[in-house]
Design an enzyme around this catalytic site. Structure first.
Site, short mmCIF file in Angstrom:
data_model
loop_
_atom_site.label_atom_id
_atom_site.label_comp_id
_atom_site.label_asym_id
_atom_site.label_seq_id
_atom_site.Cartn_x
_atom_site.Cartn_y
_atom_site.Cartn_z
N ASP A 18 -17.54 1.01 0.91
CA ASP A 18 -18.17 -0.18 1.47
C ASP A 18 -17.32 -1.45 1.31
O ASP A 18 -17.83 -2.56 1.49
CB ASP A 18 -19.56 -0.41 0.86
CG ASP A 18 -19.52 -0.49 -0.67
OD1 ASP A 18 -18.46 -0.85 -1.23
OD2 ASP A 18 -20.54 -0.19 -1.31
N ARG A 65 -16.68 -7.06 2.04
CA ARG A 65 -17.77 -6.23 1.49
C ARG A 65 -18.77 -6.01 2.62
O ARG A 65 -19.31 -6.96 3.18
CB ARG A 65 -18.45 -6.93 0.31
CG ARG A 65 -19.70 -6.23 -0.23
CD ARG A 65 -19.35 -4.92 -0.88
NE ARG A 65 -20.42 -4.42 -1.73
CZ ARG A 65 -21.51 -3.76 -1.32
NH1 ARG A 65 -21.67 -3.52 -0.03
NH2 ARG A 65 -22.40 -3.34 -2.18
N ASP A 120 -24.69 0.34 -0.04
CA ASP A 120 -24.18 0.45 -1.40
C ASP A 120 -23.60 1.85 -1.57
O ASP A 120 -24.28 2.76 -2.05
CB ASP A 120 -25.29 0.19 -2.41
CG ASP A 120 -24.77 0.14 -3.84
OD1 ASP A 120 -23.54 -0.01 -4.01
OD2 ASP A 120 -25.58 0.25 -4.78
N GLU A 168 -19.18 4.18 -6.06
CA GLU A 168 -17.84 3.77 -6.48
C GLU A 168 -16.89 4.96 -6.40
O GLU A 168 -17.31 6.11 -6.43
CB GLU A 168 -17.88 3.22 -7.91
CG GLU A 168 -18.75 1.99 -8.09
CD GLU A 168 -18.23 0.79 -7.35
OE1 GLU A 168 -16.98 0.69 -7.19
OE2 GLU A 168 -19.04 -0.05 -6.93
N ARG A 196 -15.66 -12.01 -2.17
CA ARG A 196 -15.47 -11.15 -1.01
C ARG A 196 -16.33 -11.68 0.14
O ARG A 196 -17.40 -12.25 -0.08
CB ARG A 196 -15.87 -9.71 -1.33
CG ARG A 196 -15.04 -9.06 -2.43
CD ARG A 196 -15.58 -7.69 -2.79
NE ARG A 196 -16.94 -7.76 -3.30
CZ ARG A 196 -17.62 -6.71 -3.75
NH1 ARG A 196 -17.08 -5.51 -3.74
NH2 ARG A 196 -18.86 -6.86 -4.22
#
Length: 222
Positions: free
Chosen positions: A82, A152, A157, A160, A194
């Site tokens: 993302d 972003r 979401d 990671e 971001r």
């Protein structure tokens, strides 16, 4: 996907119930895309809610501060599912008005250094240009001065990179925008400076494609 799961009275126990959960979570994507996802995973097709468009809007939505039209996104600049780094050419009207004079002077000095084959000085000037938030990029055999933007993607979401499915999520985004130009509707900056926005590539709303991938993986983990 998590919200849709929380709102069901009992967890899905049959393919039909799982299909309805997916349809509810992804109600904002195009109907044909949703049906394709369900068919791919051999889920039955439930009665589907109305879907919104996954294409770039003809007019700017409320809240958009400005629009970025980027150069092709380098695969190495895609950090996860993302977020990525993009560059916008300073020939863009919005950008041309805000390039610091010092950056212009460094670009001229670098060109002069390269013309006299002083590559050490040229490389040092390139480093200074990068530190200022700009970069000279070769695009279609032409050197272009471009401004750096850390992006972003709004409203999703993704995991990671080191989390479960993190690499798969990044690879999915690479396939969608890697090596391609994007249009970004910027709404704000986050606490990490971001630029948060909606990303479009070839007139396709990229968040829709990424969210489909994320939701399906969430279903598989339930």
């Amino acid at each position: 996907m998590l919200e849709a799961y929380k709102n069901v009275r009992t967890p899905p126990r049959t393919p039909a119930e799982a299909a309805q959960l997916i349809a509810t979570a992804l109600k904002w994507i195009q109907r044909s895309d949703l049906e394709g996802i369900l068919e791919f995973y051999n889920f039955p097709i439930p009665s589907l809610p109305a879907a919104s468009s996954s294409h770039c809007p003809s007019s700017l939505p409320e809240g958009v501060q400005f629009v970025l039209n980027t150069l092709p996104v380098n695969n190495q600049n895609i950090g996860d599912g993302d977020g990525f780094t993009a560059y916008v050419a300073t020939t863009d009207p919005r950008e041309s008005a805000i390039v610091p004079i010092e950056v212009h002077e460094m670009v001229i000095a670098r060109t002069e250094a390269r013309n006299r084959r002083d590559y050490q000085s040229a490389d040092a000037l390139q480093s200074s240009i990068i530190e200022a938030g700009y970069k000279i990029i070769v695009c279609s055999d032409e050197e272009i001065l471009a401004r750096k933007y850390r992006i972003r993607m709004r409203g999703i979401d993704a995991p990671e990179l080191k989390m479960t499915y993190g690499k798969e999520s990044r690879n999915a985004l690479v396939k969608l925008i890697g090596g391609k130009r994007t249009t970004i509707h910027v709404y704000c900056q986050d606490q990490f400076e971001r630029y948060v926005g909606d990303v479009y590539c070839n007139n396709v709303f990229i968040q829709v494609k990424q969210e489909m991938t994320t939701c399906l993986r969430s279903i598989l983990l339930l």
